[in-house]
Design an enzyme around this catalytic site. Structure first.
Site, PDB file in Angstrom:
ATOM      1  N   MET A  11      29.759 109.938  63.964  1.00 21.88           N
ATOM      2  CA  MET A  11      29.246 108.963  62.586  1.00 21.88           C
ATOM      3  C   MET A  11      29.536 109.525  61.198  1.00 21.88           C
ATOM      4  O   MET A  11      30.173 110.748  61.556  1.00 21.88           O
ATOM      5  CB  MET A  11      27.436 108.844  62.964  1.00 21.88           C
ATOM      6  CG  MET A  11      26.916 108.611  64.468  1.00 21.88           C
ATOM      7  SD  MET A  11      25.625 108.313  64.516  1.00 21.88           S
ATOM      8  CE  MET A  11      24.639 106.808  62.758  1.00 21.88           C
ATOM      9  N   ASP A  36      27.946 106.855  67.690  1.00 17.10           N
ATOM     10  CA  ASP A  36      27.571 107.590  68.773  1.00 17.10           C
ATOM     11  C   ASP A  36      26.152 107.762  69.457  1.00 17.10           C
ATOM     12  O   ASP A  36      25.749 107.183  70.577  1.00 17.10           O
ATOM     13  CB  ASP A  36      28.605 109.023  69.242  1.00 17.10           C
ATOM     14  CG  ASP A  36      28.256 110.024  68.284  1.00 17.10           C
ATOM     15  OD1 ASP A  36      27.150 109.969  67.291  1.00 17.10           O
ATOM     16  OD2 ASP A  36      28.967 110.492  68.239  1.00 17.10           O
TER      17      ASP A  36
END
Length: 494
Positions: free
Chosen positions: A81, A240
């Site tokens: 991210m 994720d």
């Protein structure tokens, strides 16, 4: 039998996981790569390595499983991210991506708070300005690289650059979008107020999608490069952590996930946008439609144990290091460990926080030190969970745990006692990539929704329950909480 493919673009590798209609993993492929540290505190990566890694991982999993690309019904994407990918009007990369663990933007975080107001920032986005997020990186490029800034036409996150290469489409899921600090958390889309205040052209921002929605299809060019079938649907996926939560079944309120890897994450799904008033834990959209989540992040969880092993007992197997601590009572005979080896994010968003052993005496040996490390990580995770509960997350009865640290039965028991919750593991170990595959399965109507997919495919087994040491840990945790305020002035003088 058909298959779906989950692809995880992490910091050090791209993984491709093939999942069949029963939810079983049919194959795994991966390709490793590195990242660059051009200056202290900087962390960058060439986006082209993600495309090269994906091509290699997809080829690997298709070849090793014997599955033809034409049998793949859909692709789901997940990945690291917060990383900033800047592209020009032709889609060409303008500079290396600035990654989630880059720490150069402390001044830019202060500027964002001053520009928007710290309370207003958290009210809109659910989060404080932290160096890991995307928005401070944008401000840094704006103020330090004006030539690059003038050429920007598109902003993407790492997995969405892979999407561009697969489909030709500029798109992002709402979970990853919420991690940019440019999102209106409640509206589940870009915040016009934040974007305007930071001088960002709204045209640079891609359309946002819910996790299971199809954003495009594999192009003929990408099909030739990967072995997938041209026209294969690609769903939005998720960052994720939200994809990992799907992979362990943490999709409804009351279900909490714990990821115990190098970092440690406590993740709680919610049915409304909650946030902690001081931004000490994160609040993002979930990859599941109409769901949000709160998340506490510890930067050195199992990473603390690895540091300790490498420093004090180099070459010793983790199992051999940990098993003798069964002879040491809960609380490590008064020895405490602060796990802030890389600074911290939750509950203390402080890059200058430092690790410490406190209470050492002549009676302590390596067993005490080892147990103190495991207990200190558990206490730090409990700090984050407590903040989430104060913000409105129900105290969980069960926590679904994943990551390498959960392999230790002793550590699982410590976690159960400190977190005062059952610890359960699930029957897959592929994490975020598996969750991305389930989102792809929903996207092509194998299941009516994400809940149905997880109910059919994810099975949790309780592996530890709170025991008699819970009361001891409750008392020791109170002492642990006093350590950071007492030592923080020292950290900031160094």
């Amino acid at each position: 039998m058909g298959y779906v493919l989950g692809i995880d673009v992490s910091t050090t590798a791209t993984k491709a996981v093939l999942v069949d209609e029963a939810g079983s993993v049919a194959g795994v492929g991966s390709a490793e790569y590195g990242f660059d540290v051009p200056r202290p505190l900087w962390s960058e990566q060439d986006p082209h390595v993600w495309w090269d890694g994906a091509r290699s991982a997809i080829g690997d999993v298709l070849a090793s499983s014997g599955v033809a690309g034409a049998e793949v019904a859909a692709v789901g994407l997940t990945g690291q991210m917060h990383g900033l990918v800047l592209l020009d009007a032709a889609g060409a990369v303008l500079r290396p991506a600035i990654l989630w663990n880059d720490q150069r933007t402390g001044a830019e975080c202060d500027l964002i708070r001053a520009t928007i107001g710290p309370e207003r920032l958290i009210e809109i986005t659910g989060n404080d300005a932290l160096t890991g997020f995307t928005a401070p990186k944008l401000v840094w490029v704006r103020d330090h690289e004006p030539v690059v800034w003038q050429r920007v036409a598109h902003i993407l996150l790492p997995k969405d650059y892979l999407r561009l290469r697969l489909t030709g489409d500029y798109a992002i899921d709402k979970a990853d979008g919420a991690g940019t600090l440019l999102f209106d958390l409640a509206a589940r889309d870009w915040s016009a107020e934040i974007v305007a205040a930071l001088g960002i052209d709204p045209a640079w921002l891609p359309r946002t999608w819910e996790g299971p929605q199809v954003t495009g299809s594999v192009s003929a060019e990408a099909a030739a490069a990967t072995g997938l079938r041209a026209g294969t649907p690609v769903v939005a996926g998720g960052g994720d952590q939200s994809a990992n939560a799907v992979g362990v079944g943490a999709v409804d309120p009351g279900v909490v996930a714990l990821s115990l890897g190098t970092s440690g994450v406590v993740f709680a799904a919610t049915d409304r946008p909650l946030f902690e008033p001081h931004g000490r834990v994160h609040a993002f959209c979930h990859a599941v439609p109409d769901r949000w989540h709160m998340m506490s992040v510890m930067l050195s969880a199992a990473g603390s144990l690895r540091w300790f092993r490498d420093t004090v007992a180099a070459g010793v197997d983790f199992g051999d290091l940990v098993s003798p601590i069964a002879d040491i009572a809960a609380g490590s005979d008064g020895l405490l460990f602060l796990p802030y080896l890389s600074g911290e994010r939750s509950p203390h968003p402080d890059p200058h926080a430092r690790g410490a052993f406190v209470g050492l005496t002549l009676r302590h040996d390596r067993r005490h030190l080892t147990r103190a490390v495991l207990e200190g990580v558990a206490f730090g995770l409990r700090d984050g969970l407590d903040l989430m509960v104060e913000a409105g997350v129900p105290m969980p009865d069960q926590i679904r745990a994943s990551g390498g640290g959960t392999a230790s039965p002793i550590w699982r028991q410590i976690l159960a006692d400190v977190l005062e919750s059952e610890i359960a593991t699930v029957d897959t170990t592929e994490g975020a990539a598996y969750g991305a595959a389930l989102l792809a399965a929903v996207g092509v109507s194998w299941f009516p929704d994400v809940r149905a997919a997880t109910e059919a495919c994810v099975r949790a087994t309780t592996v530890a329950a709170p025991g008699p040491d819970r009361a001891t840990y409750h008392q020791v945790h109170a002492i642990y909480r006093d350590l950071y305020p007492a030592l923080s002035p020292t950290f900031h003088r160094q």
